[in-house]
Write a protein that holds these residues in place. Structure first.
Motif, short mmCIF file in Angstrom:
data_model
loop_
_atom_site.label_atom_id
_atom_site.label_comp_id
_atom_site.label_asym_id
_atom_site.label_seq_id
_atom_site.Cartn_x
_atom_site.Cartn_y
_atom_site.Cartn_z
N VAL A 162 0.76 -1.18 -0.06
CA VAL A 162 0.09 -0.20 -0.02
C VAL A 162 1.02 1.32 -0.07
O VAL A 162 0.79 2.11 -0.84
CB VAL A 162 -1.00 0.09 1.33
CG1 VAL A 162 -1.57 1.43 1.07
CG2 VAL A 162 -2.02 -1.17 1.17
N GLY A 163 1.84 1.14 0.93
CA GLY A 163 3.02 2.44 0.93
C GLY A 163 3.57 2.53 -0.38
O GLY A 163 3.57 4.06 -0.93
N PHE A 164 4.15 1.50 -0.99
CA PHE A 164 4.92 1.82 -2.10
C PHE A 164 4.22 2.08 -3.24
O PHE A 164 4.41 2.68 -4.46
CB PHE A 164 5.82 0.77 -2.21
CG PHE A 164 7.12 0.96 -3.09
CD1 PHE A 164 8.26 1.73 -3.01
CD2 PHE A 164 6.79 0.44 -4.70
CE1 PHE A 164 9.01 2.08 -3.67
CE2 PHE A 164 8.17 0.77 -5.47
CZ PHE A 164 9.25 1.55 -4.97
N SER A 165 2.74 1.48 -3.57
CA SER A 165 2.10 1.83 -4.64
C SER A 165 1.71 3.15 -4.65
O SER A 165 1.54 3.53 -5.86
CB SER A 165 0.74 0.76 -4.51
OG SER A 165 -0.01 1.56 -3.38
N THR A 166 1.90 4.07 -3.83
CA THR A 166 1.66 5.29 -3.98
C THR A 166 2.83 6.01 -4.85
O THR A 166 2.59 6.82 -5.48
CB THR A 166 1.33 6.04 -2.49
OG1 THR A 166 2.54 6.04 -1.93
CG2 THR A 166 0.46 5.64 -1.87
N THR A 167 4.13 5.82 -4.39
CA THR A 167 5.38 6.25 -5.18
C THR A 167 5.09 6.06 -6.57
O THR A 167 5.76 6.99 -7.19
CB THR A 167 6.70 5.31 -4.52
OG1 THR A 167 6.60 5.77 -3.15
CG2 THR A 167 7.83 5.68 -5.41
N ILE A 168 4.83 4.72 -6.97
CA ILE A 168 4.85 4.68 -8.50
C ILE A 168 3.76 5.60 -9.16
O ILE A 168 4.04 5.63 -10.34
CB ILE A 168 4.27 3.19 -8.51
CG1 ILE A 168 5.15 1.96 -8.01
CG2 ILE A 168 4.14 2.83 -10.19
CD1 ILE A 168 4.49 0.63 -7.84
N ALA A 199 -2.05 9.52 -5.78
CA ALA A 199 -1.50 8.94 -4.60
C ALA A 199 -1.89 8.93 -3.16
O ALA A 199 -2.04 8.02 -2.57
CB ALA A 199 0.04 9.33 -4.58
N LEU A 200 -2.28 10.11 -2.91
CA LEU A 200 -2.97 10.39 -1.43
C LEU A 200 -4.24 9.46 -1.52
O LEU A 200 -4.72 8.94 -0.30
CB LEU A 200 -3.30 11.89 -1.32
CG LEU A 200 -2.04 12.82 -1.24
CD1 LEU A 200 -2.64 14.22 -1.18
CD2 LEU A 200 -1.42 12.22 0.01
N LEU A 201 -5.02 9.30 -2.57
CA LEU A 201 -6.34 8.33 -2.52
C LEU A 201 -6.03 6.95 -2.28
O LEU A 201 -6.49 6.43 -1.53
CB LEU A 201 -6.88 8.50 -3.97
CG LEU A 201 -7.90 7.74 -4.15
CD1 LEU A 201 -9.31 7.84 -3.18
CD2 LEU A 201 -8.48 7.87 -5.65
N PHE A 202 -4.75 6.77 -2.88
CA PHE A 202 -4.37 5.35 -2.42
C PHE A 202 -4.13 5.15 -1.11
O PHE A 202 -4.44 4.23 -0.45
CB PHE A 202 -3.04 4.86 -3.53
CG PHE A 202 -3.39 4.28 -4.73
CD1 PHE A 202 -4.31 4.83 -5.66
CD2 PHE A 202 -2.77 3.06 -5.21
CE1 PHE A 202 -4.45 4.14 -6.75
CE2 PHE A 202 -3.01 2.51 -6.43
CZ PHE A 202 -4.01 3.02 -7.27
N LEU A 203 -3.31 6.13 -0.56
CA LEU A 203 -2.68 6.05 0.85
C LEU A 203 -4.08 6.27 1.67
O LEU A 203 -3.95 5.33 2.91
CB LEU A 203 -2.00 7.08 1.26
CG LEU A 203 -1.04 7.19 2.41
CD1 LEU A 203 -0.18 6.21 2.60
CD2 LEU A 203 -0.44 8.64 2.45
N VAL A 204 -4.83 6.93 1.57
CA VAL A 204 -6.16 7.13 2.56
C VAL A 204 -7.03 5.82 2.27
O VAL A 204 -7.30 5.03 3.32
CB VAL A 204 -6.77 8.51 2.27
CG1 VAL A 204 -8.02 8.23 3.08
CG2 VAL A 204 -6.06 9.53 2.47
N SER A 205 -7.04 5.27 1.02
CA SER A 205 -7.93 4.27 0.98
C SER A 205 -7.32 3.10 1.56
O SER A 205 -8.01 2.34 2.34
CB SER A 205 -8.12 3.94 -0.29
OG SER A 205 -8.98 4.98 -1.14
N GLY A 206 -6.10 2.73 1.45
CA GLY A 206 -5.50 1.57 2.08
C GLY A 206 -5.48 1.61 3.60
O GLY A 206 -5.77 0.64 4.35
N ASN A 207 -5.31 2.83 4.15
CA ASN A 207 -5.33 2.98 5.49
C ASN A 207 -6.88 2.75 6.19
O ASN A 207 -6.92 2.15 7.17
CB ASN A 207 -4.90 4.22 6.05
CG ASN A 207 -3.27 4.23 6.29
OD1 ASN A 207 -2.85 4.02 7.10
ND2 ASN A 207 -2.67 4.60 5.14
N VAL A 208 -7.97 3.21 5.36
CA VAL A 208 -9.14 3.24 5.95
C VAL A 208 -9.59 1.67 5.77
O VAL A 208 -10.46 1.18 6.72
CB VAL A 208 -10.06 3.98 4.72
CG1 VAL A 208 -11.77 3.55 5.24
CG2 VAL A 208 -9.95 5.25 5.20
N LEU A 209 -9.27 0.94 4.79
CA LEU A 209 -9.59 -0.41 4.60
C LEU A 209 -9.11 -1.38 5.68
O LEU A 209 -9.74 -2.02 6.07
CB LEU A 209 -9.05 -0.89 3.10
CG LEU A 209 -10.01 -0.56 1.93
CD1 LEU A 209 -9.41 -0.70 0.77
CD2 LEU A 209 -11.42 -1.08 2.00
#
Length: 443
Positions: A162-168, A199-209
């Motif tokens: 989840v964390g690294f997918s935002t970097t991409i 990227a922020l969408l990915f980060l927030v979504s991953g943490n919420v899930l």
């Protein structure tokens, strides 16, 4: 000796970028071919096979099109900016390592050991900030920091990916963004708002899930499990975001002023940053040891990347203008005319499927991006870049033979399919659905 040769190619490319001498272009192509031949026997089987096939196909297309030696050299060198970025960017990690920043990160992560949600947020946030600078090495560094905490393997697989997918999705220091922006002719400045937003969408979504799944887990820390934080640790953690932001701001500003390639600017920053740090701290001996370690250990390990980038660039450029390439372009335009959503899904599914069978994303992106015309597709270059980056990120997490998935699988000792599909499948389904919906709406 190989390390010196590979580094020489990188420096020769930087010289050629500014000099633009035809003889340097030919010399660089010859060096790239030598590097390709020298690395192909040392690479893994799957990249070796596909790279050899692409290079051979590139030769065939070049001959059939009747191109001269200069055109062939240009095609062979087309992905050298990305290869230079990939080789030199690890130098950026040296000042952070010598400055003790990684040790200070560990102190703060240790304080979150009994709070799964906070620990998950901490790991993903660290990778969000370190990933752009340290690339895939950030996962290995974070794992080294956490290895004594005995965290659950599934938990780590989710947090790392989840964390690294935002970097991409957004980092101009990452080759995925570099290759996409290079072929679509998009400036980093115009892309960043899209990239950081997704990227922020990915980060927030991953943490919420993760928070939803871990509701029943205890969230409170006991007092005796707190790790004391020294003033120097607080100072380093305050400095770190500013240093990273400064590096980003300097390179983006330099791009808008000089109009140089961002890949070149990042490569120059990777060389200059350790030097500036050395002058500021006067720790030349530790710096010299780290650079020697990088030269002897990191550079020789890049055989797969060397052959994939050189062959994919050559193949993609020679493929352009062929009847098959024109056919792909026509197909994508017709698909987009029917529905942009259908086109975006085609790119996403194609990227995931192709990556699953062992072909690196750089190959399919090189093929698709060199044939794409945003105007003909009825969209903007930035939206098209975001569609590609969304697909690249999803494929990196899902594919059982992608380097990112393989690294996490090795570190947490779970199978690649488990960490890709079982641990992160729902997360990817959610973020890809939201991401494609948003891109379709803004399109």
């Amino acid at each position: 000796m190989r390390s010196y040769f590979i580094l020489s190619i990188c420096f020769l490319f930087l010289v050629q970028y500014f000099v633009q001498a035809p003889w340097l272009q030919l010399l660089l192509a010859a060096a790239a071919i030598i590097a390709f031949i020298g690395s192909i026997t040392l690479a893994r089987t799957v990249p070796r096979i596909f790279s050899a096939l692409m290079f051979a196909a590139g030769i065939v297309f070049t001959v059939l099109k009747g191109q001269d030696l200069n055109a062939a050299a240009t095609a062979i060198n087309s992905n050298l900016p990305l290869l230079t970025l990939l080789v030199l960017v690890p130098l950026l990690s040296i000042p952070f390592k010598l400055g003790g920043y990684f040790d200070s990160i560990l102190v703060y992560l240790q304080r979150l050991n009994n709070s799964p949600r906070k620990m998950f947020m901490g790991i993903t946030a660290v990778l969000f900030f370190l990933g752009p600078i340290l690339n895939i090495g950030s996962i290995r560094i974070v794992h080294e920091l956490l290895k004594d905490l005995k965290l659950n393997a599934s938990f780590l697989a989710k947090a790392y990916l989840v964390g690294f997918s935002t970097t991409i999705l957004w980092s101009p220091y990452y080759a995925a963004v570099g290759v996409t922006l290079l072929y679509l002719h998009v400036s980093v400045g115009s892309y960043m708002s899209y990239g950081i937003g997704l990227a922020l969408l990915f980060l927030v979504s991953g943490n919420v899930l993760f928070a939803i799944r871990s509701k029943k887990q205890k969230q409170e820390l006991t007092e005796e499990q707190f790790v004391p934080v020294k003033p120097i640790d607080r100072k380093r953690l305050r400095q770190l975001p500013f240093i990273i932001a400064a590096l980003m701001l300097i390179t983006i500003s330099a791009e808008s002023v000089t109009h140089w390639s961002m890949l070149v600017l990042v490569s120059l920053a990777a060389i200059l940053f350790p030097v500036v740090w050395g002058f500021a701290t006067r720790q030349w001996q530790p710096l010299k040891r780290q650079i020697t370690d990088y030269r002897d250990k990191a550079v020789p390990m890049m055989n797969n990347e060397i052959i994939m980038y050189i062959s994919a660039g050559f193949f993609g450029q020679s493929f352009r203008g062929t009847s098959l390439g024109d056919g792909i372009n026509t197909f994508m335009i017709r698909l987009s005319d029917i529905s942009f959503l259908l086109f975006a899904l085609f790119v996403l599914v194609t990227m995931v499927v192709v990556t699953f069978i062992g072909i690196h994303q750089v190959v399919i992106v090189t093929i698709l991006a060199t044939q794409m015309d945003p105007a003909a597709l009825g969209t903007t270059k930035e939206i098209l870049a975001m569609v590609i980056m969304l697909a690249w990120s999803a494929a990196s997490v899902l594919s059982p033979i992608n380097p990112i998935n393989l690294l996490v699988s090795t570190l947490v000792k779970r199978s690649s399919l488990q960490i890709g599909i079982r641990d992160n499948g729902v997360y990817l389904l959610v973020v890809c659905t939201i991401g494609i919906a948003l891109l379709t709406y803004f399109h």
